[in-house]
Design a protein around this motif. Sequence first.
Motif, PDB file in Angstrom:
ATOM      1  N   ARG A 204       0.824  -1.204   0.000  1.00  0.00           N
ATOM      2  CA  ARG A 204       0.000   0.000   0.000  1.00  0.00           C
ATOM      3  C   ARG A 204       0.863   1.261   0.000  1.00  0.00           C
ATOM      4  O   ARG A 204       2.086   1.188  -0.033  1.00  0.00           O
ATOM      5  N   ASP A 205       0.200   2.397   0.054  1.00  0.00           N
ATOM      6  CA  ASP A 205       0.865   3.683  -0.168  1.00  0.00           C
ATOM      7  C   ASP A 205       2.080   3.886   0.733  1.00  0.00           C
ATOM      8  O   ASP A 205       3.175   4.210   0.253  1.00  0.00           O
ATOM      9  N   ASP A 206       1.894   3.742   2.036  1.00  0.00           N
ATOM     10  CA  ASP A 206       2.969   4.086   2.968  1.00  0.00           C
ATOM     11  C   ASP A 206       4.207   3.230   2.744  1.00  0.00           C
ATOM     12  O   ASP A 206       5.338   3.747   2.716  1.00  0.00           O
ATOM     13  N   GLU A 207       4.002   1.932   2.588  1.00  0.00           N
ATOM     14  CA  GLU A 207       5.134   1.029   2.378  1.00  0.00           C
ATOM     15  C   GLU A 207       5.831   1.338   1.052  1.00  0.00           C
ATOM     16  O   GLU A 207       7.060   1.353   0.963  1.00  0.00           O
ATOM     17  N   CYS A 210       7.764   4.717   1.271  1.00  0.00           N
ATOM     18  CA  CYS A 210       8.968   4.550   2.087  1.00  0.00           C
ATOM     19  C   CYS A 210      10.061   3.862   1.282  1.00  0.00           C
ATOM     20  O   CYS A 210      11.234   4.265   1.315  1.00  0.00           O
ATOM     21  N   GLY A 251      -1.611   7.890  -3.504  1.00  0.00           N
ATOM     22  CA  GLY A 251      -0.301   7.257  -3.463  1.00  0.00           C
ATOM     23  C   GLY A 251       0.448   7.395  -4.771  1.00  0.00           C
ATOM     24  O   GLY A 251       1.659   7.678  -4.790  1.00  0.00           O
TER      25      GLY A 251
END
Length: 308
Positions: A204-207, A210, A251
Amino acid sequence: MQVFYATQFVLPLPAGHRFPMAKYQLLRDRLVQELPELRLMQAEAASDGELALAHAPGYVRSIADGSVAAEILREIGFPWSAGMAERARRSVGATIAACRIALQEGIAANIAGGTHHASAERGGGFCVFNDAAVASRLMQAESVRRQRALRVAVIDLDVHQGNGTARIFRKDPSVFTLSLHGRNNFPFRKEAGDLDVDLPDGCRDDEYLCALDGALQELEHRFSPDLVIYLAGADPHEGDRLGRLKLTWDGLEARDRRVFDWAWQRGVPLAFAMAGGYGRRIEDTVQAQVNTFTVASQYWRRWQNRSR
């Protein structure tokens, strides 16, 4: 901002073929309607000599005259036709033109391109010729008056690993290949590039962001490019049939902003191509691409203000 297209050269495909050829014209129509500041221009075809900078001359001839081996056509996934050969040349020509303009204006684009599965002697995965590889080599050849060779970074954010690009440049220290892709997705045998970041299904977006931040930091530590070629695949989107990742609209936009800002902050010209996109709804693929162009246009204006 200049944008190059070859949408009038349509590859004839059999009914039910899973490649969404219509997305290019749909994207062009949306750009004309919604981003009138873009300057759309028809791409010229890449010549045999230009293609031979990254491809074996025999392979180039076989695509031109239709003598390409049946097993290579199966790997490419398209039937041969004169239209297929012409469209492949035009797609490369559009990235060549975008690179030339980016070196002058900061940013330019190809509506298609991103054909990163093609290697020197064969195509694959809906890719006939490798536009980023040919354009990189040609920009280097055209910069011979520089004190050192032009250094190119290919930032490949299509959901599929850029195996063809990595193979072409595996012994070339003047081109840095960065690929952020799905671990379990095509191609199932990856080709090691300079920096490969594989991501799990459902990422997903956060991973994702990062991982991208870390990759861009490592790129900066290891390489100082004079030109970036960005493959802005729409297929990491959660609505993609072939992507297996779960990026939202936000994202994907954040991904694009990170790449454009990375190049902008360092004063590195950037040419981009659309690469993959296989949305369950073709409108979703086109929307992701329109969003990329919207971000690109904002950064193009920054480049023009910088040069005044």
